[in-house]
Design an enzyme around this catalytic site. Structure first.
Site, PDB file in Angstrom:
ATOM      1  N   LYS A  46     -66.321 -15.094 -84.754  1.00 54.17           N
ATOM      2  CA  LYS A  46     -64.982 -15.696 -84.618  1.00 54.17           C
ATOM      3  C   LYS A  46     -64.837 -16.871 -85.591  1.00 54.17           C
ATOM      4  O   LYS A  46     -63.806 -17.047 -86.244  1.00 54.17           O
ATOM      5  CB  LYS A  46     -64.738 -16.167 -83.183  1.00 54.17           C
ATOM      6  CG  LYS A  46     -64.677 -15.040 -82.164  1.00 54.17           C
ATOM      7  CD  LYS A  46     -63.409 -14.204 -82.329  1.00 54.17           C
ATOM      8  CE  LYS A  46     -63.366 -12.996 -81.439  1.00 54.17           C
ATOM      9  NZ  LYS A  46     -62.299 -12.068 -81.722  1.00 54.17           N
TER      10      LYS A  46
ATOM     11  N   ASN B 283     -69.155 -11.702 -67.371  1.00 54.09           N
ATOM     12  CA  ASN B 283     -68.115 -12.706 -67.111  1.00 54.09           C
ATOM     13  C   ASN B 283     -67.967 -12.917 -65.608  1.00 54.09           C
ATOM     14  O   ASN B 283     -68.188 -12.013 -64.805  1.00 54.09           O
ATOM     15  CB  ASN B 283     -66.775 -12.298 -67.719  1.00 54.09           C
ATOM     16  CG  ASN B 283     -66.762 -12.476 -69.222  1.00 54.09           C
ATOM     17  OD1 ASN B 283     -66.481 -11.546 -69.936  1.00 54.09           O
ATOM     18  ND2 ASN B 283     -67.082 -13.658 -69.703  1.00 54.09           N
TER      19      ASN B 283
ATOM     20  N   ARG C  73     -64.995 -24.429 -66.440  1.00 57.60           N
ATOM     21  CA  ARG C  73     -64.276 -23.727 -67.507  1.00 57.60           C
ATOM     22  C   ARG C  73     -62.774 -23.833 -67.267  1.00 57.60           C
ATOM     23  O   ARG C  73     -62.316 -24.121 -66.172  1.00 57.60           O
ATOM     24  CB  ARG C  73     -64.632 -22.231 -67.516  1.00 57.60           C
ATOM     25  CG  ARG C  73     -66.078 -21.911 -67.822  1.00 57.60           C
ATOM     26  CD  ARG C  73     -66.430 -22.183 -69.273  1.00 57.60           C
ATOM     27  NE  ARG C  73     -67.800 -21.785 -69.583  1.00 57.60           N
ATOM     28  CZ  ARG C  73     -68.862 -22.561 -69.386  1.00 57.60           C
ATOM     29  NH1 ARG C  73     -68.726 -23.770 -68.876  1.00 57.60           N
ATOM     30  NH2 ARG C  73     -70.066 -22.128 -69.728  1.00 57.60           N
TER      31      ARG C  73
ATOM     32  N   TYR D 135     -71.650 -13.401 -81.459  1.00 58.63           N
ATOM     33  CA  TYR D 135     -70.234 -13.121 -81.198  1.00 58.63           C
ATOM     34  C   TYR D 135     -69.382 -14.337 -81.593  1.00 58.63           C
ATOM     35  O   TYR D 135     -68.380 -14.218 -82.301  1.00 58.63           O
ATOM     36  CB  TYR D 135     -70.032 -12.769 -79.711  1.00 58.63           C
ATOM     37  CG  TYR D 135     -68.641 -13.065 -79.210  1.00 58.63           C
ATOM     38  CD1 TYR D 135     -67.585 -12.239 -79.555  1.00 58.63           C
ATOM     39  CD2 TYR D 135     -68.388 -14.192 -78.426  1.00 58.63           C
ATOM     40  CE1 TYR D 135     -66.294 -12.537 -79.129  1.00 58.63           C
ATOM     41  CE2 TYR D 135     -67.111 -14.493 -77.994  1.00 58.63           C
ATOM     42  CZ  TYR D 135     -66.070 -13.671 -78.357  1.00 58.63           C
ATOM     43  OH  TYR D 135     -64.806 -13.972 -77.949  1.00 58.63           O
TER      44      TYR D 135
ATOM     45  N   THR E 266     -65.053 -20.627 -78.092  1.00 56.59           N
ATOM     46  CA  THR E 266     -66.470 -20.622 -78.441  1.00 56.59           C
ATOM     47  C   THR E 266     -66.702 -21.196 -79.852  1.00 56.59           C
ATOM     48  O   THR E 266     -67.783 -21.686 -80.146  1.00 56.59           O
ATOM     49  CB  THR E 266     -67.022 -19.186 -78.279  1.00 56.59           C
ATOM     50  OG1 THR E 266     -68.425 -19.233 -78.202  1.00 56.59           O
ATOM     51  CG2 THR E 266     -66.620 -18.266 -79.379  1.00 56.59           C
TER      52      THR E 266
ATOM     53  N   SER F 144     -61.501 -17.829 -80.265  1.00 60.73           N
ATOM     54  CA  SER F 144     -62.076 -18.192 -78.962  1.00 60.73           C
ATOM     55  C   SER F 144     -62.477 -19.655 -78.975  1.00 60.73           C
ATOM     56  O   SER F 144     -62.859 -20.206 -80.018  1.00 60.73           O
ATOM     57  CB  SER F 144     -63.306 -17.327 -78.729  1.00 60.73           C
ATOM     58  OG  SER F 144     -64.090 -17.846 -77.688  1.00 60.73           O
TER      59      SER F 144
ATOM     60  N   PHE G  14     -56.583  -7.959 -82.044  1.00 61.61           N
ATOM     61  CA  PHE G  14     -57.518  -8.167 -80.930  1.00 61.61           C
ATOM     62  C   PHE G  14     -58.831  -7.423 -81.137  1.00 61.61           C
ATOM     63  O   PHE G  14     -59.849  -7.821 -80.569  1.00 61.61           O
ATOM     64  CB  PHE G  14     -56.935  -7.611 -79.616  1.00 61.61           C
ATOM     65  CG  PHE G  14     -55.721  -8.311 -79.096  1.00 61.61           C
ATOM     66  CD1 PHE G  14     -55.823  -9.526 -78.442  1.00 61.61           C
ATOM     67  CD2 PHE G  14     -54.450  -7.743 -79.236  1.00 61.61           C
ATOM     68  CE1 PHE G  14     -54.703 -10.159 -77.931  1.00 61.61           C
ATOM     69  CE2 PHE G  14     -53.326  -8.373 -78.737  1.00 61.61           C
ATOM     70  CZ  PHE G  14     -53.451  -9.586 -78.084  1.00 61.61           C
TER      71      PHE G  14
HETATM   72  C1  UD1 Z   1     -68.278 -16.291 -72.213  1.00 62.66           C
HETATM   73  C2  UD1 Z   1     -68.866 -16.385 -73.582  1.00 62.66           C
HETATM   74  C3  UD1 Z   1     -67.775 -16.761 -74.561  1.00 62.66           C
HETATM   75  C4  UD1 Z   1     -66.619 -15.784 -74.475  1.00 62.66           C
HETATM   76  C5  UD1 Z   1     -66.111 -15.766 -73.048  1.00 62.66           C
HETATM   77  C6  UD1 Z   1     -64.966 -14.783 -72.855  1.00 62.66           C
HETATM   78  C7  UD1 Z   1     -71.189 -17.085 -73.154  1.00 62.66           C
HETATM   79  C8  UD1 Z   1     -72.215 -18.118 -73.416  1.00 62.66           C
HETATM   80  N1  UD1 Z   1     -69.955 -17.326 -73.628  1.00 62.66           N
HETATM   81  O1  UD1 Z   1     -67.802 -17.571 -71.846  1.00 62.66           O
HETATM   82  O2  UD1 Z   1     -68.322 -16.777 -75.858  1.00 62.66           O
HETATM   83  O3  UD1 Z   1     -65.588 -16.180 -75.347  1.00 62.66           O
HETATM   84  O4  UD1 Z   1     -67.194 -15.390 -72.174  1.00 62.66           O
HETATM   85  O5  UD1 Z   1     -65.399 -13.480 -72.753  1.00 62.66           O
HETATM   86  O6  UD1 Z   1     -71.464 -16.072 -72.562  1.00 62.66           O
HETATM   87  N2  UD1 Z   1     -71.359 -17.565 -64.353  1.00 62.66           N
HETATM   88  C9  UD1 Z   1     -72.172 -17.480 -63.248  1.00 62.66           C
HETATM   89  N3  UD1 Z   1     -72.586 -16.258 -62.830  1.00 62.66           N
HETATM   90  C10 UD1 Z   1     -72.211 -15.089 -63.446  1.00 62.66           C
HETATM   91  C11 UD1 Z   1     -71.362 -15.177 -64.580  1.00 62.66           C
HETATM   92  C12 UD1 Z   1     -70.948 -16.434 -65.022  1.00 62.66           C
HETATM   93  O7  UD1 Z   1     -72.542 -18.499 -62.653  1.00 62.66           O
HETATM   94  O8  UD1 Z   1     -72.640 -14.004 -63.006  1.00 62.66           O
HETATM   95  C13 UD1 Z   1     -70.864 -18.886 -64.793  1.00 62.66           C
HETATM   96  C14 UD1 Z   1     -71.270 -19.289 -66.205  1.00 62.66           C
HETATM   97  O9  UD1 Z   1     -72.520 -19.942 -66.190  1.00 62.66           O
HETATM   98  C15 UD1 Z   1     -70.105 -20.210 -66.595  1.00 62.66           C
HETATM   99  C16 UD1 Z   1     -68.904 -19.589 -65.866  1.00 62.66           C
HETATM  100  O10 UD1 Z   1     -69.453 -18.817 -64.812  1.00 62.66           O
HETATM  101  O11 UD1 Z   1     -70.292 -21.497 -66.112  1.00 62.66           O
HETATM  102  C17 UD1 Z   1     -68.035 -18.700 -66.733  1.00 62.66           C
HETATM  103  O12 UD1 Z   1     -68.847 -17.693 -67.331  1.00 62.66           O
HETATM  104  P1  UD1 Z   1     -68.242 -16.472 -68.166  1.00 62.66           P
HETATM  105  O13 UD1 Z   1     -67.149 -15.840 -67.396  1.00 62.66           O
HETATM  106  O14 UD1 Z   1     -69.390 -15.616 -68.592  1.00 62.66           O
HETATM  107  O15 UD1 Z   1     -67.551 -17.170 -69.422  1.00 62.66           O
HETATM  108  P2  UD1 Z   1     -68.162 -18.217 -70.490  1.00 62.66           P
HETATM  109  O16 UD1 Z   1     -69.627 -18.348 -70.375  1.00 62.66           O
HETATM  110  O17 UD1 Z   1     -67.371 -19.468 -70.385  1.00 62.66           O
END
Ligand code: UD1
Length: 360
Positions: free
Chosen positions: A166, A212, A244, A162, A138, A136, A92
């Site tokens: 991967k 996140n 997601r 990042y 990703t 991931s 990990f």
């Molecule tokens: C992100 C990473 C990805 C990583 C994953 C796990 C990016 C572009 N990708 O994925 O590479 O593997 O985290 O750690 O960052 N959102 C909001 N407001 C916020 C935060 C998020 O609207 O304050 C939305 C985002 O636009 C997205 C969803 O929530 O649609 C999920 O976001 P997030 O939890 O950051 O994950 P990923 O972007 O899918």
């Protein structure tokens, strides 16, 4: 107490969010666990021990042998391999903040890629060839077809460093297996891990500024942040917000045990599996479920899309079901209530209690 199955697994990054949950599941499945971590994104107890892993010991009643070790320190890493008869490795340990990776690419390439190479070299030296690697979703980049299957070509249109680490590591693992067919490797492509162990004793405690979604929702619900910013309401999705595949971290953890069992039963050289639920959930749906499940309010505003974000991503998890006998079973409600239990029991994460200079 779990009956030992006689197998010992080395877990790198064992003090971290996914690592610590996986240690619980491994111990419950009867594995002896040796864990290492450099505390780059996890919390120490002030004496080179891990608070999360002490809590894991409380949950399982089994000891976790722990080393504070950086994978770039090959001398110390080798000592761990000398001290223990290791059967398999789950890797990990890596840096995972997307924004940070764009600012400090060399830090990410050095830690993630050199760390992996060091580990592979030492495993080979000690004749250990069973490896489960944290990859991931990703690596898929922007999807053309949903749900995503493992057949989709990886490495195209990856938007951040990042994600590229991967992808590069998956390529390295293929080359290594081609050169020596003793290797037996599973790359697990995680979708969006959320939630926490049901005890509320362990959970996600980001030591860096986080972006996140679920930790942010939870901070807003606690009143620690005024409101959540939703990045974009103009996506081509039913409610305009990003979709997601959120997966409960305990389901993710059991996916690792299933992968280990597969490696113990068969020699597959190298194979990748999606770990997701197969269900897409929008940002607004997740907020609403969090509010309803936990009876809290999460104020939000809409802002522009986040650079590098994609619209929609969810897994086809059927290959893991067919070949690993694994399936995610926990609901979005459970993800929200378990995360909230952890958050409310540990409002400032692991750094809560200080007695005699030691954290518990
Ligand atoms: C992100 C990473 C990805 C990583 C994953 C796990 C990016 C572009 N990708 O994925 O590479 O593997 O985290 O750690 O960052 N959102 C909001 N407001 C916020 C935060 C998020 O609207 O304050 C939305 C985002 O636009 C997205 C969803 O929530 O649609 C999920 O976001 P997030 O939890 O950051 O994950 P990923 O972007 O899918």
């Amino acid at each position: 107490m779990a009956q030992s199955n006689g197998k010992t697994v080395l877990v790198t990054g064992g003090a971290g969010y996914i690592g610590s949950h996986c240690v619980v599941t491994l111990q419950e499945a009867g594995y002896k666990v040796i864990a290492l971590d450099n505390f780059a994104n996890s919390v120490d107890d002030g004496c080179d021990g891990s608070i999360a892993l002490k809590r894991v010991e409380k949950i399982t009643g089994e000891p976790v042998t722990f080393y504070k070790c950086d994978l770039l320190d090959t001398v110390y890493l080798e000592r761990i391999f000398q001290n223990h008869q290791i059967d398999s490795v789950i890797h990990f340990a890596a840096m995972k903040a997307v924004g940070e990776s764009m600012q400090y690419p060399m830090l990410y390439y050095k830690n993630n890629i050199i760390g992996m190479i060091n580990l592979l070299e030492i495993m080979k030296k000690y004749n250990i060839y069973n490896l489960v690697f944290s990859s991931s979703c990703t690596v898929y980049g922007e999807p053309e077809k949903l749900p995503i299957t493992e057949e989709k070509r990886i490495g195209q249109s990856i938007t951040n460093v990042y994600g590229r680490t991967k992808f590069f590591i998956e390529e390295i693992l293929k080359d290594v297996t081609n050169s020596d067919d003793k290797w037996n490797i599973i790359a697990l492509r995680y979708f969006n891990p959320v939630g926490a162990h049901g005890s509320g004793l362990i959970g996600e405690d980001p030591t860096k500024q986080f972006t996140n979604l679920m930790p942010f929702i939870s901070q807003v619900a606690m009143g620690k942040k005024e409101k959540l910013t939703i990045f974009g309401n103009d996506y081509d999705t039913p409610d305009g917000t990003g979709i997601r595949d959120y997966i409960h971290v305990m389901d993710l953890a059991s996916g690792h045990v299933a992968a280990l069992h597969k490696l113990e039963k068969s020699h597959i050289q190298i194979k990748a599996y999606n770990l997701g639920t197969g269900r897409g959930v929008s940002v607004l749906e997740l907020i609403k479920t969090f509010e309803q499940t936990n009876n809290v309010k999460v104020p939000f505003t809409f802002e522009a899309r986040r650079h590098g974000d994609i619209s929609t991503m969810y897994a086809d998890p059927s290959l893991a079901e067919r070949e690993l006998g694994w399936k995610a079973t926990r609901s979005i409600q459970e993800m929200c209530s378990d995360f909230w239990r952890w958050q409310t029991m540990n409002p400032v994460g692991y750094k809560t209690v200080l007695t005699n200079g030691h954290n518990h």
